[in-house]
Design a protein around this motif. Sequence first.
Motif, PDB file in Angstrom:
ATOM      1  N   GLN A  54      -1.548 105.772  42.063  1.00 55.03           N
ATOM      2  CA  GLN A  54      -0.315 106.325  41.525  1.00 55.03           C
ATOM      3  C   GLN A  54       0.379 105.338  40.593  1.00 55.03           C
ATOM      4  O   GLN A  54       1.575 105.123  40.660  1.00 55.03           O
ATOM      5  N   ASP A  55      -0.400 104.750  39.709  1.00 53.89           N
ATOM      6  CA  ASP A  55       0.112 103.751  38.777  1.00 53.89           C
ATOM      7  C   ASP A  55      -0.393 104.122  37.401  1.00 53.89           C
ATOM      8  O   ASP A  55      -1.561 104.435  37.243  1.00 53.89           O
ATOM      9  N   LEU A  56       0.470 104.106  36.394  1.00 54.87           N
ATOM     10  CA  LEU A  56       0.058 104.595  35.087  1.00 54.87           C
ATOM     11  C   LEU A  56      -0.667 103.566  34.253  1.00 54.87           C
ATOM     12  O   LEU A  56      -1.121 103.894  33.166  1.00 54.87           O
ATOM     13  N   THR A  57      -0.777 102.334  34.736  1.00 45.94           N
ATOM     14  CA  THR A  57      -1.359 101.278  33.911  1.00 45.94           C
ATOM     15  C   THR A  57      -2.803 101.591  33.546  1.00 45.94           C
ATOM     16  O   THR A  57      -3.246 101.277  32.438  1.00 45.94           O
ATOM     17  N   ILE A  60      -2.888 103.877  30.487  1.00 47.08           N
ATOM     18  CA  ILE A  60      -2.487 103.171  29.252  1.00 47.08           C
ATOM     19  C   ILE A  60      -3.652 102.317  28.759  1.00 47.08           C
ATOM     20  O   ILE A  60      -3.982 102.300  27.563  1.00 47.08           O
ATOM     21  N   PHE A  64      -5.926 102.368  25.150  1.00 46.40           N
ATOM     22  CA  PHE A  64      -6.261 101.247  24.286  1.00 46.40           C
ATOM     23  C   PHE A  64      -7.763 101.095  24.131  1.00 46.40           C
ATOM     24  O   PHE A  64      -8.264 100.745  23.058  1.00 46.40           O
ATOM     25  N   THR A  67      -9.005 103.495  21.590  1.00 39.43           N
ATOM     26  CA  THR A  67      -8.658 103.056  20.238  1.00 39.43           C
ATOM     27  C   THR A  67      -9.608 101.965  19.752  1.00 39.43           C
ATOM     28  O   THR A  67     -10.115 102.013  18.622  1.00 39.43           O
TER      29      THR A  67
ATOM     30  N   THR B 122       5.515  99.793  37.470  1.00 36.10           N
ATOM     31  CA  THR B 122       5.204 100.863  36.538  1.00 36.10           C
ATOM     32  C   THR B 122       5.547 102.168  37.238  1.00 36.10           C
ATOM     33  O   THR B 122       5.533 102.245  38.441  1.00 36.10           O
ATOM     34  N   ILE B 123       5.834 103.170  36.470  1.00 37.88           N
ATOM     35  CA  ILE B 123       6.428 104.381  37.038  1.00 37.88           C
ATOM     36  C   ILE B 123       5.449 105.069  37.968  1.00 37.88           C
ATOM     37  O   ILE B 123       4.296 105.264  37.655  1.00 37.88           O
ATOM     38  N   ASN B 132       2.887 114.491  32.185  1.00 38.79           N
ATOM     39  CA  ASN B 132       2.077 113.286  32.041  1.00 38.79           C
ATOM     40  C   ASN B 132       2.322 112.611  30.701  1.00 38.79           C
ATOM     41  O   ASN B 132       2.392 111.384  30.600  1.00 38.79           O
ATOM     42  N   ILE B 136       3.676 108.746  30.127  1.00 43.56           N
ATOM     43  CA  ILE B 136       2.946 107.720  29.386  1.00 43.56           C
ATOM     44  C   ILE B 136       3.799 107.190  28.249  1.00 43.56           C
ATOM     45  O   ILE B 136       3.837 105.991  27.979  1.00 43.56           O
ATOM     46  N   VAL B 139       6.381 104.680  29.307  1.00 36.96           N
ATOM     47  CA  VAL B 139       5.879 103.342  29.635  1.00 36.96           C
ATOM     48  C   VAL B 139       5.305 102.661  28.408  1.00 36.96           C
ATOM     49  O   VAL B 139       5.459 101.454  28.207  1.00 36.96           O
ATOM     50  N   LEU B 140       4.631 103.452  27.539  1.00 36.15           N
ATOM     51  CA  LEU B 140       3.875 102.856  26.432  1.00 36.15           C
ATOM     52  C   LEU B 140       4.798 102.200  25.422  1.00 36.15           C
ATOM     53  O   LEU B 140       4.458 101.162  24.854  1.00 36.15           O
ATOM     54  N   PHE B 144       4.692  98.406  27.345  1.00 37.88           N
ATOM     55  CA  PHE B 144       3.437  98.038  26.693  1.00 37.88           C
ATOM     56  C   PHE B 144       3.599  98.084  25.186  1.00 37.88           C
ATOM     57  O   PHE B 144       2.701  98.504  24.470  1.00 37.88           O
ATOM     58  N   PRO B 147       1.044  95.356  23.237  1.00 40.57           N
ATOM     59  CA  PRO B 147      -0.339  95.796  23.013  1.00 40.57           C
ATOM     60  C   PRO B 147      -0.438  96.951  22.042  1.00 40.57           C
ATOM     61  O   PRO B 147      -1.407  97.053  21.282  1.00 40.57           O
ATOM     62  N   PHE B 148       0.551  97.826  22.033  1.00 42.51           N
ATOM     63  CA  PHE B 148       0.561  98.964  21.119  1.00 42.51           C
ATOM     64  C   PHE B 148       0.559  98.497  19.679  1.00 42.51           C
ATOM     65  O   PHE B 148      -0.228  98.952  18.846  1.00 42.51           O
ATOM     66  N   VAL B 151      -2.739  96.724  18.750  1.00 44.92           N
ATOM     67  CA  VAL B 151      -3.837  97.673  18.518  1.00 44.92           C
ATOM     68  C   VAL B 151      -3.692  98.312  17.147  1.00 44.92           C
ATOM     69  O   VAL B 151      -4.690  98.582  16.461  1.00 44.92           O
TER      70      VAL B 151
END
Lengths: 100, 171
Positions: A54-57, A60, A64, A67, B122-123, B132, B136, B139-140, B144, B147-148, B151
């Motif tokens: 249950q962690d969104l990391t 994310i 990446f 990409t 993190t949420i 969803n 994202i 948080v992004l 983050f 890193p965004f 990239v």
Amino acid sequence: MVPLSYYLTVGAVIFIIGVVGVLTRKNAIIILMSIELMLNAVNITLVAFSHYLQDLTGQIFSIFIITVAAGEAAIGLAIIIAIYRAKATINVDEVNLMKW
Amino acid sequence: MELVFFSIFSSLAIVSAMLVIIKKNVIHSALFLILSFCSVASLYVLLDAELLAAVQILVYAGAIMVLYIFAILLINIERERIIAHVHSQSKLALGVGVLLLIEIVFIISNAVYSKPLGTNATIVQEGAKMGNTELIASVLYTKFLLPFEVVAVLLLAAMIGTIFLAKKDIK
């Protein structure tokens, strides 16, 4: 509820299929496609862990990875096109100028 | 019911991945890779990662594979030039691969999984009543952000490199 180890096993199988594809085929484009398979398998593992912890990391990180895979596929294909222009082949066995 | 969908999509992903590395025709391999990506996107939907499933189909199956097919088109291989399409060491590679797979499955099935909550600030996905994509995004662009941006610079470098490597020399 599907157990976490099922998703990890699917990721592992696809990763090994990608590894065997890189080690086995001679066509350079198929080797690049097998590398994409490996990156995809890692993405499956990351998203599975993201769901079960249950962690969104994880998701994310997967964005990446997608990409970076896009950029790497573009550069890899440009290199293959450049090699094809120079030697008229994409068989990796024939690119052996530095072999001793 | 979820197990039924999981087994359908995962077996489809594994079988099409195997066909990618087995087929002799490069276009067939590319099409089976597209099928594999779409079944992996279905697995992402099963894991509540809808944005990632959409990104997978748009970017991987839609952009990267189109790039591969254009490159195959430009290279224009004749089929007789590739005499044997596997190395002579393919049996050794297959043996090593099977060994590694047995080892990985052994480790995975013997692991003990606990389920801690997100200790990382993190949420947590269940408690936040957003979709969803919103989660994202929240948080992004905050946690983050670095890193965004990195990239984005990486993609710029990849684009410049690709254009430079693949252009013809103008004499």
